[in-house]
Design an enzyme around this catalytic site. Structure first.
Site: not given
Length: 693
Positions: A194-195, A275-277
């Site tokens: 995810d990073r 919410m990173r996406a």
């Protein structure tokens, strides 16, 4: 030193080229993960990226690349005077080797000098060198867990914090993270996956002319690297200029509310976590607009950004590869107020519709005839001889009360001479932890006890080399005995190099779990083989979570084969298991001997990784005059080598011979039945396996 391969000279790989360029335009995008088979120029393109990055201004003499205008207030080389000004240098590309130590990555404090001389000496690591540049990790999926944790912390906080026994140093560490990996060698931990801001799948071209051009350019580069680079210098310079121009436009790009809502709608429809996406997709859309010289984000920018930012973030099963269905993406991108697209014109068949294609059941092609959804873009194959439907669906269904009869109709307990199509595995379930006995020293993982660089402190030892994990209490105790002889008169403790003690820490290691699966005719009962595959699939899922390597040996007919060489890719193990057919005799001895040879070779490659042998069989050895004796001799050979093992007894029916239990005795490990597996989910294996010396 010869010139690097020019970025502009690389043939194809348009998606990877775009992803790298967008990160060069806007480092806030968050980096790139490149997935693909070996030999596809992944590393070549990433290394060529450095020449396209704009130069950075740094404080003269600062080892941590501080900005002259806004120097880091925590910089170990500070404080810096902004009035001094700065110097420009090229952006760095720093490579992190898979086998690097924690000190090499984060930097190290010289504890010995700190205690004996009172000097706060710090040696910067790779995170400091990569600040304001690119940190490149080749084979990032093979990176040890403790290094992954350090990367996660630095990527999240933008700083690296090193602390050893109360002496601490902190410095800025903001970098563009680029990783390359071959999915056949295993997947990434979800936290690290995810990073990465963007992900790209690459594959070698199948177009002969394009492949020929790749070879032609590579040979020309190898013959004259400097001359080849000079021929592409203008194209590289033009690209670098365009990146610099896009950076200047970036702050002026506007993201309209309508496009922001479109981004949120797409991310919600794919059920991404957090919410990173949304943030990454928005930043990528803005970078795309700047790259094309526009000052406003368009719907096409959002679509292209989603294709790069979402494949690795959508919810999926552990064995599913990242991917994104473009039809579903287009549906999610469509404005709710837009009219539905016009349906395709129907054919001119007698009922107003065209005739269904041969072999279909009248569906529109979006689903297989067996009802399984094909929206993931697969070809319907599960690896079993290219069949379009699941093998179990093609097999005749059993009559009531005969589910456990062999699929071929052979009598129960026979060798089932014919090969039977593969059956699907039962639903996997959560297994309990089972571990190799003793304390190992293998690669960091989550299974068996091991001496590791991180973990709980279990003791102390005399430091052999440079001290990085000081045991304070043990050091003080060692020095206390000599204070009078050293003439101590004040309150301070007089230390010598010989007083220093290093902490001994215990954590968990990953193991090699080698499955030896009986695929003979005696295992061909449909219900039994489904349960067997379900058990092995559950153990594979457990191995994925515990960072193990896995291997698969199968035996049937005339011998045994290594269906899956030891690998970190449990996804491939699951695929090979799904395609496993059954039939023929039961050469147990051959299977165990193949396992012995596999473990011998693997021990030479990785001597610290301890194995766990999981034998799945009913124990009925057939195929020769002394088949049973051969299997017992092979089992004793493995036991003599100290291989920890367990046997999953697949025997069923009212009359049981107990052959699997006898095999487990020869192996020196426990035995558990399929019924016990289904009822307890391997609940007893922890104490059983650990009891084996």
């Amino acid at each position: 030193m010869s010139a690097a391969y020019p970025f502009s000279a690389i043939v194809g790989l348009a998606d990877l080229r775009l992803a790298l360029v967008l990160n060069a335009v806007s480092p806030a995008v968050g980096g790139v993960l490149v997935r693909g088979e070996k030999g596809t120029a992944k590393s070549t393109m990433v290394r060529a990226l450095a020449s396209q990055l704009p130069e950075v201004a740094v404080v003269p003499g600062c080892r941590f690349s501080c900005e002259p205008v806004r120097p880091d207030e925590h910089c170990p080389d500070g404080p810096h005077d902004p009035a001094v000004g700065g110097v420009s240098r090229p952006a760095r590309l720093v490579e992190l080797p898979v086998g690097a130590s924690e000190d090499r990555l984060a930097g190290s404090l010289d504890i010995e000098r700190a205690l004996t001389e009172g000097v706060k000496a710090y040696e910067p690591g790779l995170l400091a060198a990569a600040h304001r540049g690119v940190l490149y990790v080749d084979e990032v999926n093979l990176l040890h867990d403790h290094l992954v944790d350090l990367l996660l912390d630095a990527a999240a906080m933008g700083t690296s914090h090193v602390e050893r026994e109360g002496v601490s140093v902190r410095h800025a560490a903001r970098f563009l993270l680029v990783g390359t990996m071959n999915p056949e060698e295993g997947e990434l931990r979800p936290q690290l996956l995810d990073r990465f801001g963007l992900t790209v799948e690459v594959a070698a071209s199948r177009e002969p002319r394009e492949r020929a051009e790749v070879v032609r350019r590579r040979l020309a580069y190898e013959a004259d690297p400097d001359g080849f680079a000079a021929r592409w210098a203008d194209e590289d310079a033009a690209l670098a200029g365009r990146i610099l121009a896009a950076r200047k436009v970036l702050a002026e790009v506007r993201l309209p509310d309508a496009e922001l809502e479109r981004i949120a709608r797409v991310c919600a429809s794919f059920e991404v976590d957090g919410m990173r996406a949304d943030l990454v997709t928005a930043r990528t859309s803005i970078a795309l607009a700047a790259w094309h010289g526009r000052t406003e984000v368009t719907a096409e920018d959002v679509r292209q950004a989603a294709l790069l930012a979402l494949p690795h973030r959508r919810r999926r099963n552990p064995f599913d590869a990242p991917g994104l269905d473009e039809a579903l993406l287009d549906e999610a991108l469509r404005d709710p107020e837009e009219p539905e697209p016009e349906p395709e014109p129907e054919g001119d068949g007698p009922d107003g519709g065209g005739e269904p294609p041969a072999g279909s059941d009248g569906s529109d092609g979006s689903e297989r005839s067996d009802g399984a959804d094909r929206s993931d873009g697969s070809d319907g194959s599960d690896g079993s001889a290219g069949q379009g439907s699941k093998p179990t669906e093609a097999a005749p269904s059993s009559a009531p009360g005969t589910e456990d009869a062999p699929v071929s109709g052979a009598p129960a307990g026979s060798d089932g001479g014919r090969e039977q199509a593969a059956v699907a595995a039962a639903e996997p379930y959560r297994t309990r932890l089972f571990a190799v006995p003793g304390v190992g020293q293998g690669a960091a993982g989550r299974r068996s006890r091991a001496r590791t660089a991180s973990g709980r402190t279990t003791g102390a030892q005399v430091a052999a080399g440079r001290v990085t994990r000081l045991h304070v209490a043990a050091t003080v105790r060692a020095a206390a005995l000599h204070q009078k002889a050293r003439g101590r008169t004040g309150a301070g403790l007089l230390l010598r190099r010989t007083d220093l003690r290093e902490a001994v820490r215990e954590g968990r290691e990953g193991n090699l779990v080698l499955f030896v699966v009986d695929a003979s005719g005696s295992m061909a009962a449909r219900k039994r083989m489904q349960a067997v595959k379900g058990a092995v699939l559950s153990l594979l899922l457990d191995a994925y979570q515990r960072r193990d390597k896995v291997g698969l040996v199968t035996f049937r007919g005339a011998g045994a084969s290594l269906a899956l060489p030891p690998t970190s890719s449990v996804e491939i193990g699951a695929a090979r298991l799904a395609a496993l057919p059954t039939g023929g005799r039961t050469p147990v001895g051959a299977g165990l001997l193949r396992a012995h040879e596999t473990l011998r070779v693997e021990r030479l490659r990785d001597p610290l990784r301890r194995p766990l042998l999981v034998v799945v069989t009913d124990g009925r050895a057939t195929g020769g005059r002394d088949a049973l004796g051969e299997s017992r001799r092979a089992a004793r050979l493995l036991a003599a080598g100290g291989v920890a093992s367990l046997v999953v007894d697949c025997e069923s029916g009212p009359v049981r011979l107990g052959l699997a239990a006898r095999l487990a005795g020869d192996l020196g490990g426990p035995v558990v039945t399929l019924d016990e597996l289904a009822a307890e989910g391997l609940a007893g294996l922890v104490r059983d396996v650990r009891s084996v010396a």
